[in-house]
Design an enzyme around this catalytic site. Structure first.
Site, PDB file in Angstrom:
ATOM      1  N   ARG A  57     -65.211  24.773  13.483  1.00  0.00           N
ATOM      2  CA  ARG A  57     -64.816  23.436  13.904  1.00  0.00           C
ATOM      3  C   ARG A  57     -65.155  23.286  15.384  1.00  0.00           C
ATOM      4  O   ARG A  57     -64.893  24.189  16.177  1.00  0.00           O
ATOM      5  CB  ARG A  57     -63.325  23.260  13.633  1.00  0.00           C
ATOM      6  CG  ARG A  57     -62.539  22.591  14.635  1.00  0.00           C
ATOM      7  CD  ARG A  57     -61.061  22.506  14.346  1.00  0.00           C
ATOM      8  NE  ARG A  57     -60.720  22.833  12.966  1.00  0.00           N
ATOM      9  CZ  ARG A  57     -59.499  22.788  12.482  1.00  0.00           C
ATOM     10  NH1 ARG A  57     -58.503  22.431  13.239  1.00  0.00           N
ATOM     11  NH2 ARG A  57     -59.249  23.104  11.244  1.00  0.00           N
ATOM     12  N   ALA A  98     -57.326  26.210  14.699  1.00  0.00           N
ATOM     13  CA  ALA A  98     -58.525  26.314  13.841  1.00  0.00           C
ATOM     14  C   ALA A  98     -58.506  27.625  13.062  1.00  0.00           C
ATOM     15  O   ALA A  98     -58.869  27.652  11.880  1.00  0.00           O
ATOM     16  CB  ALA A  98     -59.788  26.200  14.696  1.00  0.00           C
ATOM     17  N   ASP A 100     -55.888  29.205  12.027  1.00  0.00           N
ATOM     18  CA  ASP A 100     -54.901  29.033  10.956  1.00  0.00           C
ATOM     19  C   ASP A 100     -55.496  28.294   9.760  1.00  0.00           C
ATOM     20  O   ASP A 100     -55.029  28.438   8.634  1.00  0.00           O
ATOM     21  CB  ASP A 100     -53.671  28.270  11.451  1.00  0.00           C
ATOM     22  CG  ASP A 100     -52.842  29.077  12.435  1.00  0.00           C
ATOM     23  OD1 ASP A 100     -53.008  30.315  12.498  1.00  0.00           O
ATOM     24  OD2 ASP A 100     -52.024  28.468  13.155  1.00  0.00           O
ATOM     25  N   GLU A 101     -56.510  27.494  10.023  1.00  0.00           N
ATOM     26  CA  GLU A 101     -57.129  26.687   8.971  1.00  0.00           C
ATOM     27  C   GLU A 101     -58.493  27.248   8.552  1.00  0.00           C
ATOM     28  O   GLU A 101     -59.345  26.523   8.031  1.00  0.00           O
ATOM     29  CB  GLU A 101     -57.227  25.238   9.449  1.00  0.00           C
ATOM     30  CG  GLU A 101     -55.835  24.657   9.701  1.00  0.00           C
ATOM     31  CD  GLU A 101     -55.845  23.276  10.345  1.00  0.00           C
ATOM     32  OE1 GLU A 101     -56.938  22.752  10.656  1.00  0.00           O
ATOM     33  OE2 GLU A 101     -54.744  22.732  10.542  1.00  0.00           O
ATOM     34  N   SER A 102     -58.712  28.539   8.806  1.00  0.00           N
ATOM     35  CA  SER A 102     -59.915  29.287   8.399  1.00  0.00           C
ATOM     36  C   SER A 102     -61.191  28.862   9.105  1.00  0.00           C
ATOM     37  O   SER A 102     -62.289  29.137   8.614  1.00  0.00           O
ATOM     38  CB  SER A 102     -60.106  29.222   6.881  1.00  0.00           C
ATOM     39  OG  SER A 102     -58.996  29.798   6.228  1.00  0.00           O
TER      40      SER A 102
END
Length: 155
Positions: A57, A98, A100-102
């Protein structure tokens, strides 16, 4: 050195591995595989699913703008420095979110840019890189990041 080089060449021949290396081709392949740029120009390579957009991201501050912020932190003092450092802390927080959200690539990119910018950011770089490499399953690189950051702080 000559004996070592001879032994390596002999072993490579025995196991049928070429010691020839095409640097231009390697650079081209790396550039093609890179998911995002870094300040050193090599970019980062992480697993990225284009359909789900998971793996990387883009952070809100990168490239020239990140370098300007890091320079402001290094060149300021007192309250001004605290304000600039708060901007970096927020960016680090976003990179951790980010993770935490892979989207592990954000931490890898930020960590590499921090490490490349100045030794003063070695601690933050180590945190980002060790986390990213560990989450990516690249534990040997996490160990290297720990050791390199320690040397950057002392050298």
């Amino acid at each position: 050195a000559s004996r070592l080089s001879t032994r390596v060449a002999k072993l490579a021949e025995e196991i049928k591995i070429s010691l020839e290396y095409d640097v231009a081709a390697a650079k081209k392949a790396r550039k093609k595989a890179a998911v995002a740029p870094t300040s050193c120009g090599m970019g980062i390579v992480v697993p990225y699913n284009r359909r789900t957009a998971i793996g990387y991201r883009k952070l809100h501050l990168m490239g020239d703008e990140l370098r300007k912020l890091l320079t402001r932190i290094r060149n300021s003092s007192g309250g001004e420095r605290v304000q600039h450092q708060a901007e970096l802390d927020e960016l680090i927080n976003w990179a951790n979110i980010a993770n935490d959200e892979s989207d592990f690539g954000a931490s890898l990119q930020l960590g590499r840019d921090l490490l490349n910018h100045d030794a003063a950011f070695a601690t933050q770089a180590k945190q980002m890189l060790v986390t990213a490499y560990t989450l990516l399953g690249r534990t040997a690189f996490a160990d290297i990041a720990r050791q390199h950051a320690a040397q950057r702080r002392h050298g």
